[in-house]
Design a protein around this motif. Sequence first.
Motif, mmCIF file in Angstrom:
data_model
loop_
_atom_site.group_PDB
_atom_site.id
_atom_site.type_symbol
_atom_site.label_atom_id
_atom_site.label_comp_id
_atom_site.label_asym_id
_atom_site.label_seq_id
_atom_site.Cartn_x
_atom_site.Cartn_y
_atom_site.Cartn_z
ATOM 1 N N SER A 1 -0.144 -13.836 -20.968
ATOM 2 C CA SER A 1 -1.373 -13.155 -21.393
ATOM 3 C C SER A 1 -2.539 -14.129 -21.501
ATOM 4 O O SER A 1 -3.677 -13.805 -21.140
ATOM 5 N N HIS B 1 1.901 -8.663 -14.745
ATOM 6 C CA HIS B 1 2.753 -8.733 -15.931
ATOM 7 C C HIS B 1 3.630 -9.987 -15.958
ATOM 8 O O HIS B 1 4.091 -10.403 -17.013
ATOM 9 N N SER C 1 -4.893 -0.378 -16.512
ATOM 10 C CA SER C 1 -3.484 -0.734 -16.299
ATOM 11 C C SER C 1 -3.136 -0.884 -14.821
ATOM 12 O O SER C 1 -2.215 -1.623 -14.464
ATOM 13 N N ASN D 1 0.903 -5.849 -21.444
ATOM 14 C CA ASN D 1 1.952 -6.433 -20.613
ATOM 15 C C ASN D 1 3.241 -6.760 -21.357
ATOM 16 O O ASN D 1 4.269 -6.973 -20.721
ATOM 17 N N HIS D 2 3.206 -6.787 -22.706
ATOM 18 C CA HIS D 2 4.396 -7.201 -23.446
ATOM 19 C C HIS D 2 4.851 -6.185 -24.502
ATOM 20 O O HIS D 2 5.892 -6.372 -25.125
ATOM 21 N N LYS E 1 -1.231 -4.367 -14.822
ATOM 22 C CA LYS E 1 0.230 -4.333 -14.727
ATOM 23 C C LYS E 1 0.779 -5.206 -13.594
ATOM 24 O O LYS E 1 1.835 -5.821 -13.760
#
Length: 292
Positions: free
Chosen positions: A32, A28, A21, A100-101, A25
């Motif tokens: 994707s 983001h 992460s 990310n979502h 991150k």
Amino acid sequence: MKNLKYYLAAILAFSIWGFFSLVLKPLHAYASLDILFYRVFSCALIMLVISLLFKRQKIKENIALFQALPLKNKRNMVWLNVGGSILLTANWFSFIYVMNHVSVRATSVAYLVCPILTTLLAYFLLHDRLNRLQWFSVALSCVGCVLLSYTSISNMFFSTIVGLSYACYLISQHQNKGFDKFIILNFHIVLAALILIPFYPSFSGPLPTDFKFYFYVEIIAVIYTIIPLFLNLYALSGISSSRVGMILNINPIIAFALSGLVYHEPLGILQIFAYGLIFLAVIVFNIKQRIN
């Protein structure tokens, strides 16, 4: 202690992934699919260059080994590796999307679910033997995951998709023996790139211009993809899928800690208790295991 190196390889691989992460991150803001495209294409290019420069003799040896196999074994090997590439691609996309979502914690849950699925698949498909204590640890993990699902059913759904795709990959690659692990991984990633190329023109966004994007993608490609996947395949060549699956819990425990300490995602008593159960399950599963 002859199997120690395989355990260490698995521990290192999943420890690296636990910190994923930190580099994912910052991306983001990007889609994707874009992250997936550039990650896979970069990995494929890097591994092809390494193979052509340093692994040409190994490539020749592995081609000769494949050609010497009976026809049935050749077909099995082809399906095993094509299937592995598809499963890896599905796992990467679902992981990036959820990270990310949805939430960092949902990805940590995914890799808590994954060891349970891996252990069960290994039992039914590979006939790995489990003692009563190990079955008890699987039950503890199941209870922990059920408790986590009460906090968010949708998160659990996404977590299961991510976990199942990687569990299936682990099970399939346990049978993938006799060939050079780097060459096998190279094949998986290059095929994944070929699978994605037709989708790139229609589904990719504008060409990224920010240096930060390419900086993080290259870190993801080398440190968070090539190295841990190679270590993972190496570990599977020496220890069972169920043991590798339970060691995988290192990944979500680190991710769980980061989600609270770094990303300040809300954390309830029920979640802490559930993670505690799963952590206990890992200890129970390995309490009487001897690295021999």
